[in-house]
Design a protein around this motif. Structure first.
Motif, mmCIF file in Angstrom:
data_model
loop_
_atom_site.group_PDB
_atom_site.id
_atom_site.type_symbol
_atom_site.label_atom_id
_atom_site.label_comp_id
_atom_site.label_asym_id
_atom_site.label_seq_id
_atom_site.Cartn_x
_atom_site.Cartn_y
_atom_site.Cartn_z
ATOM 1 N N SER A 5 10.051 18.927 -15.324
ATOM 2 C CA SER A 5 9.408 18.420 -16.698
ATOM 3 C C SER A 5 8.532 17.058 -16.418
ATOM 4 C CB SER A 5 10.268 18.157 -17.742
ATOM 5 O OG SER A 5 11.187 17.203 -17.505
ATOM 6 N N ILE A 6 8.969 16.468 -15.073
ATOM 7 C CA ILE A 6 8.308 15.238 -14.770
ATOM 8 C C ILE A 6 7.220 15.463 -13.740
ATOM 9 C CG2 ILE A 6 8.681 13.096 -13.768
ATOM 10 C CD1 ILE A 6 11.550 13.380 -14.545
ATOM 11 N N ASP A 7 5.958 15.147 -14.268
ATOM 12 C CA ASP A 7 4.787 15.221 -13.458
ATOM 13 C C ASP A 7 4.683 14.020 -12.285
ATOM 14 O OD1 ASP A 7 2.440 15.531 -12.373
ATOM 15 O OD2 ASP A 7 1.287 15.661 -14.267
ATOM 16 N N TRP A 8 5.344 14.149 -11.295
ATOM 17 C CA TRP A 8 5.538 13.211 -10.396
ATOM 18 C C TRP A 8 3.987 12.822 -9.718
ATOM 19 C CZ3 TRP A 8 9.672 10.599 -10.506
ATOM 20 C CH2 TRP A 8 10.996 11.319 -10.798
ATOM 21 N N ALA A 9 3.230 13.758 -9.584
ATOM 22 C CA ALA A 9 1.967 13.516 -8.998
ATOM 23 C C ALA A 9 1.095 12.655 -9.845
ATOM 24 C CB ALA A 9 1.192 14.434 -8.523
ATOM 25 N N ALA A 10 1.152 12.885 -11.223
ATOM 26 C CA ALA A 10 0.408 11.927 -12.042
ATOM 27 C C ALA A 10 1.013 10.627 -12.133
ATOM 28 C CB ALA A 10 0.459 12.516 -13.453
ATOM 29 N N LEU A 11 2.390 10.546 -12.216
ATOM 30 C CA LEU A 11 2.987 9.206 -12.202
ATOM 31 C C LEU A 11 2.805 8.569 -10.772
ATOM 32 C CD1 LEU A 11 6.689 10.089 -13.257
ATOM 33 C CD2 LEU A 11 4.913 8.563 -14.476
ATOM 34 N N TYR A 12 2.562 9.001 -9.603
ATOM 35 C CA TYR A 12 2.271 8.436 -8.484
ATOM 36 C C TYR A 12 0.738 7.914 -8.459
ATOM 37 C CZ TYR A 12 0.828 7.732 -3.704
ATOM 38 O OH TYR A 12 0.286 7.322 -2.448
ATOM 39 N N GLN A 13 -0.135 8.898 -8.825
ATOM 40 C CA GLN A 13 -1.471 8.163 -9.228
ATOM 41 C C GLN A 13 -1.459 7.117 -10.038
ATOM 42 O OE1 GLN A 13 -4.124 9.490 -7.329
ATOM 43 N NE2 GLN A 13 -2.852 10.864 -6.146
ATOM 44 N N LYS A 14 -0.782 7.158 -11.045
ATOM 45 C CA LYS A 14 -0.951 5.919 -12.147
ATOM 46 C C LYS A 14 -0.525 4.593 -11.511
ATOM 47 C CE LYS A 14 -0.314 5.015 -17.098
ATOM 48 N NZ LYS A 14 0.233 5.796 -18.252
ATOM 49 N N HIS A 15 0.517 4.840 -10.794
ATOM 50 C CA HIS A 15 1.413 3.799 -10.479
ATOM 51 C C HIS A 15 1.360 3.048 -9.171
ATOM 52 C CE1 HIS A 15 2.708 3.545 -14.731
ATOM 53 N NE2 HIS A 15 2.967 4.648 -14.616
ATOM 54 N N ARG A 16 0.654 4.201 -8.266
ATOM 55 C CA ARG A 16 0.818 3.965 -6.707
ATOM 56 C C ARG A 16 0.206 2.545 -6.286
ATOM 57 N NH1 ARG A 16 -4.207 7.799 -5.527
ATOM 58 N NH2 ARG A 16 -5.860 6.377 -5.894
ATOM 59 N N LYS A 17 -0.726 1.757 -7.164
ATOM 60 C CA LYS A 17 -1.248 0.452 -6.627
ATOM 61 C C LYS A 17 -0.157 -0.458 -7.120
ATOM 62 C CE LYS A 17 -5.429 -0.130 -8.304
ATOM 63 N NZ LYS A 17 -6.460 -0.636 -9.262
ATOM 64 N N ALA A 18 0.412 -0.429 -8.192
ATOM 65 C CA ALA A 18 1.365 -1.602 -8.568
ATOM 66 C C ALA A 18 2.590 -1.179 -7.424
ATOM 67 C CB ALA A 18 1.941 -1.226 -9.951
ATOM 68 N N MET A 19 3.142 0.028 -6.993
ATOM 69 C CA MET A 19 4.124 0.224 -6.166
ATOM 70 C C MET A 19 3.908 -0.242 -5.136
ATOM 71 S SD MET A 19 5.181 3.861 -7.268
ATOM 72 C CE MET A 19 6.223 4.508 -6.141
ATOM 73 N N PHE A 20 2.501 -0.147 -4.525
ATOM 74 C CA PHE A 20 2.309 -0.563 -3.000
ATOM 75 C C PHE A 20 2.133 -2.142 -3.088
ATOM 76 C CE2 PHE A 20 -1.077 -1.585 0.070
ATOM 77 C CZ PHE A 20 -0.591 -1.086 1.227
ATOM 78 N N GLY A 21 1.467 -2.698 -4.022
ATOM 79 C CA GLY A 21 1.737 -4.255 -3.843
ATOM 80 C C GLY A 21 2.852 -4.611 -3.948
ATOM 81 N N ALA A 22 3.881 -4.231 -4.711
ATOM 82 C CA ALA A 22 5.126 -4.833 -4.732
ATOM 83 C C ALA A 22 5.901 -4.613 -3.523
ATOM 84 C CB ALA A 22 5.933 -4.152 -5.887
#
Length: 170
Positions: A5-22
């Motif tokens: 039920s979790i759309d991991w691809a969409a979550l990654y696309q949406k938050h990848r920049k913040a994750m990468f920066g951190a």
């Protein structure tokens, strides 16, 4: 096992920049920013294998915190693997060299922050997006309505000012 039920691809696309920066910020201290992408990937795999039992209040906060933890794990293991065990063959002053490197990086970071504080918002945005988040100049230029060469000029000017301030001693 991943929750369907979790759309991991969409979550990654949406938050990848913040994750990468951190992740990049955590790894910068160890000199291993090249591992930031691995930290983000490890964070995503970890969450996919053990998804939260309840939907978190903020997916971004969960993803960024997980990326930071993975980056910290990597920084610690990278740091530890580069250090030789202290023995009679290894001078006990090695830790002083590492401390000096860390202090030098912290001083440079403080100088860079002071330089950026004197600059306008657009310049700070350009520097953050291109240097910190490693985004393509053309992409940043399109968002800001300027040419890619202008983005390069801004980054070059700021880096030159930081270098001059570091050489001057702050």
């Amino acid at each position: 096992m991943s929750d369907a039920s979790i759309d991991w691809a969409a979550l990654y696309q949406k938050h990848r920049k913040a994750m990468f920066g951190a992740a990049r910020e955590v790894l910068r201290g160890s000199g291993r920013v090249d591992l930031a992408e691995d930290a983000v990937q490890n964070a995503m795999v970890s969450l996919m294998q053990s998804p939260p039992t309840e939907a978190p209040r903020s997916w971004e906060a969960l993803l960024v915190a997980t990326a930071k933890r993975r980056a910290l794990d990597m920084a610690t293991s990278a740091y530890m693997s580069r250090r030789a065990p202290l023995s009679e063959d290894v001078p006990e002053t090695d830790h002083v060299v590492v401390e000096d490197e860390v202090l030098e990086r912290l001083e440079t970071l403080a100088v860079a922050r002071a330089v950026l504080a004197r600059r306008d918002d657009r310049t700070r945005t350009v520097f953050r997006e291109v240097v910190v988040f490693d985004r393509p100049r053309a992409e940043v230029a399109a968002e800001l309505g300027v040419t890619p060469p202008r983005i390069s000029q801004i980054v070059t000017e700021v880096l030159a000012e930081i270098r001059a301030a570091v050489e001057k001693g702050g």
